[in-house]
Design a protein around this motif. Structure first.
Motif, mmCIF file in Angstrom:
data_model
loop_
_atom_site.group_PDB
_atom_site.id
_atom_site.type_symbol
_atom_site.label_atom_id
_atom_site.label_comp_id
_atom_site.label_asym_id
_atom_site.label_seq_id
_atom_site.Cartn_x
_atom_site.Cartn_y
_atom_site.Cartn_z
ATOM 1 N N UNK A 6 -0.549 6.945 8.603
ATOM 2 C CA UNK A 6 0.059 5.529 8.604
ATOM 3 C C UNK A 6 -0.951 4.669 9.546
ATOM 4 N N UNK A 7 -1.400 3.446 8.720
ATOM 5 C CA UNK A 7 -2.162 2.611 9.516
ATOM 6 C C UNK A 7 -1.502 1.538 9.736
ATOM 7 N N UNK A 108 -4.529 9.014 -1.635
ATOM 8 C CA UNK A 108 -2.956 8.688 -2.004
ATOM 9 C C UNK A 108 -1.971 9.053 -0.703
ATOM 10 N N UNK A 109 -2.470 9.521 0.564
ATOM 11 C CA UNK A 109 -1.434 9.849 1.493
ATOM 12 C C UNK A 109 -1.617 8.863 2.414
ATOM 13 N N UNK A 110 -2.534 7.798 2.570
ATOM 14 C CA UNK A 110 -2.705 6.869 3.412
ATOM 15 C C UNK A 110 -1.387 5.601 3.144
ATOM 16 N N UNK A 111 -0.804 5.125 4.091
ATOM 17 C CA UNK A 111 0.011 4.031 4.049
ATOM 18 C C UNK A 111 -0.308 3.116 5.063
ATOM 19 N N UNK A 112 -0.631 1.785 4.507
ATOM 20 C CA UNK A 112 -0.859 0.694 5.473
ATOM 21 C C UNK A 112 0.549 -0.153 5.671
ATOM 22 N N UNK A 113 0.905 -0.199 6.967
ATOM 23 C CA UNK A 113 2.214 -0.772 7.214
ATOM 24 C C UNK A 113 2.000 -2.134 7.633
ATOM 25 N N UNK A 117 6.016 -8.163 7.184
ATOM 26 C CA UNK A 117 6.587 -8.383 6.192
ATOM 27 C C UNK A 117 7.278 -7.050 5.250
ATOM 28 N N UNK A 118 6.801 -5.980 5.777
ATOM 29 C CA UNK A 118 7.452 -4.448 5.147
ATOM 30 C C UNK A 118 8.731 -4.655 5.480
ATOM 31 N N UNK A 119 9.716 -4.163 4.475
ATOM 32 C CA UNK A 119 11.222 -4.168 4.757
ATOM 33 C C UNK A 119 11.633 -2.939 5.807
ATOM 34 N N UNK A 120 12.661 -3.173 6.544
ATOM 35 C CA UNK A 120 13.092 -2.348 7.483
ATOM 36 C C UNK A 120 14.518 -2.037 6.936
ATOM 37 N N UNK A 121 15.282 -0.990 7.606
ATOM 38 C CA UNK A 121 16.731 -0.801 7.150
ATOM 39 C C UNK A 121 17.526 -1.853 7.827
ATOM 40 N N UNK A 156 -6.269 -4.977 16.176
ATOM 41 C CA UNK A 156 -6.547 -3.754 16.091
ATOM 42 C C UNK A 156 -5.813 -3.082 15.231
ATOM 43 N N UNK A 157 -6.083 -1.763 14.990
ATOM 44 C CA UNK A 157 -5.495 -0.949 13.879
ATOM 45 C C UNK A 157 -5.061 0.634 14.603
#
Length: 283
Positions: A6-7, A108-113, A117-121, A156-157
């Motif tokens: 996760x990045x 394919x196993x890398x996710x940019x969060x 704007x990414x949804x949360x519960x 930063x990341x």
């Protein structure tokens, strides 16, 4: 075994992130603890790495019984937790036997969060933690706008590589996916909070945030244990014994309450069927 990376871009400097992350983890853990669940800190002490120098080693138990899906509750103990061990030699953190220097994570196993704007519960949404409304009086930053990662300064990341393994026949894939879904939510919510709470931690020294961490650790552990006692849940200490059960046939699995519809008929294959092993603790 399922590995994902996760990045997460943050509108902070690396030094600010060091303080903000420690503060966020302590406060977030306390907020999420109660009702017999949450995060218990078992170990939190200084350590030294031959390459990265002095740092901190932590061991935590994350209690998740109520968050388990119905299909998982059929075969796990009533008292269920995940153990997380981390060696933090800032800015390097190791959360398992693998480190980033071994081999690149498959694309394919890398996710940019995106913390904006990414949804949360829905149950975790708070207007005060909505970064489209956030304004820091101490840093003068905020609110974040669409596309902020392209030109925001500072930026930063944070790279988080997470590896989980659940080797139980018929349940491995969906259990590991379930774990990663929860980890993604935790990382996204926590990093949103680290930014939203900037005015609470900005300006603290490392010594001051460590003092806060210890105080919150005692408070959080007390909440977890008292809630377990009040609800009649088993003690949080490691059980005096555990049991291992090797099972090779469907009838035995059914006696244990494990649904085996997903299991194939051993007679239909010429490949010998290996026994599965379930590890559990007494209720």
């Amino acid at each position: 075994m399922l590995m994902k990376e996760y990045r997460i871009c943050m509108p902070l400097t690396v030094d600010e992130y060091k303080i903000g992350q420690l503060y966020m983890i302590s406060k977030h853990s306390s907020e999420q603890s109660g009702g017999g669940e949450g995060v218990e800190v078992v170990r939190n002490e200084p350590d030294s790495h031959p390459q990265h120098g002095p740092g901190q080693v932590t061991e935590k138990r994350i209690y998740l019984s109520s968050k388990l899906p119905s299909w998982a509750k059929a075969f796990v103990p009533r008292f269920f937790y995940v153990t997380e061990k981390a060696w933090n030699f800032y800015p390097y953190t190791i959360t398992g036997v693998f480190v980033f220097g071994d081999q690149p994570t498959p694309v394919e196993n890398v996710s940019f969060l995106d913390i904006l704007s990414d949804p949360i519960p829905e149950k975790h949404y708070k207007e005060s933690e909505d970064l489209s409304r956030w304004q820091s009086s101490k840093t003068g930053r905020g609110p974040l706008e669409e596309g902020w990662r392209e030109d925001h300064r500072p930026i930063m990341c944070s790279y988080k590589r997470v590896i989980c393994s659940f080797e139980v026949y018929g349940f491995q894939t969906r259990t590991e996916e379930f774990i990663h879904k929860n980890i993604r939510d935790i990382l996204l919510i926590g990093h949103r909070q680290a930014v939203a709470w900037a005015d609470e931690w900005h300006g603290l020294s490392l010594e001051e945030v460590r003092e806060y961490e210890l105080a919150m650790q005692e408070k959080t552990n007390s909440k977890v244990k008292s809630s377990q006692n009040n609800t009649g849940t088993a003690s949080a200490s490691r059980p005096a014994f555990s049991r291992s059960i090797s099972v090779t046939d469907e009838r035995s699995l059914k006696k244990m309450g494990v649904t085996t519809a997903a299991m194939s008929d051993p007679s239909a294959s010429s490949v010998p069927q290996s026994p599965i092993r379930l590890n559990s603790t007494p209720e």
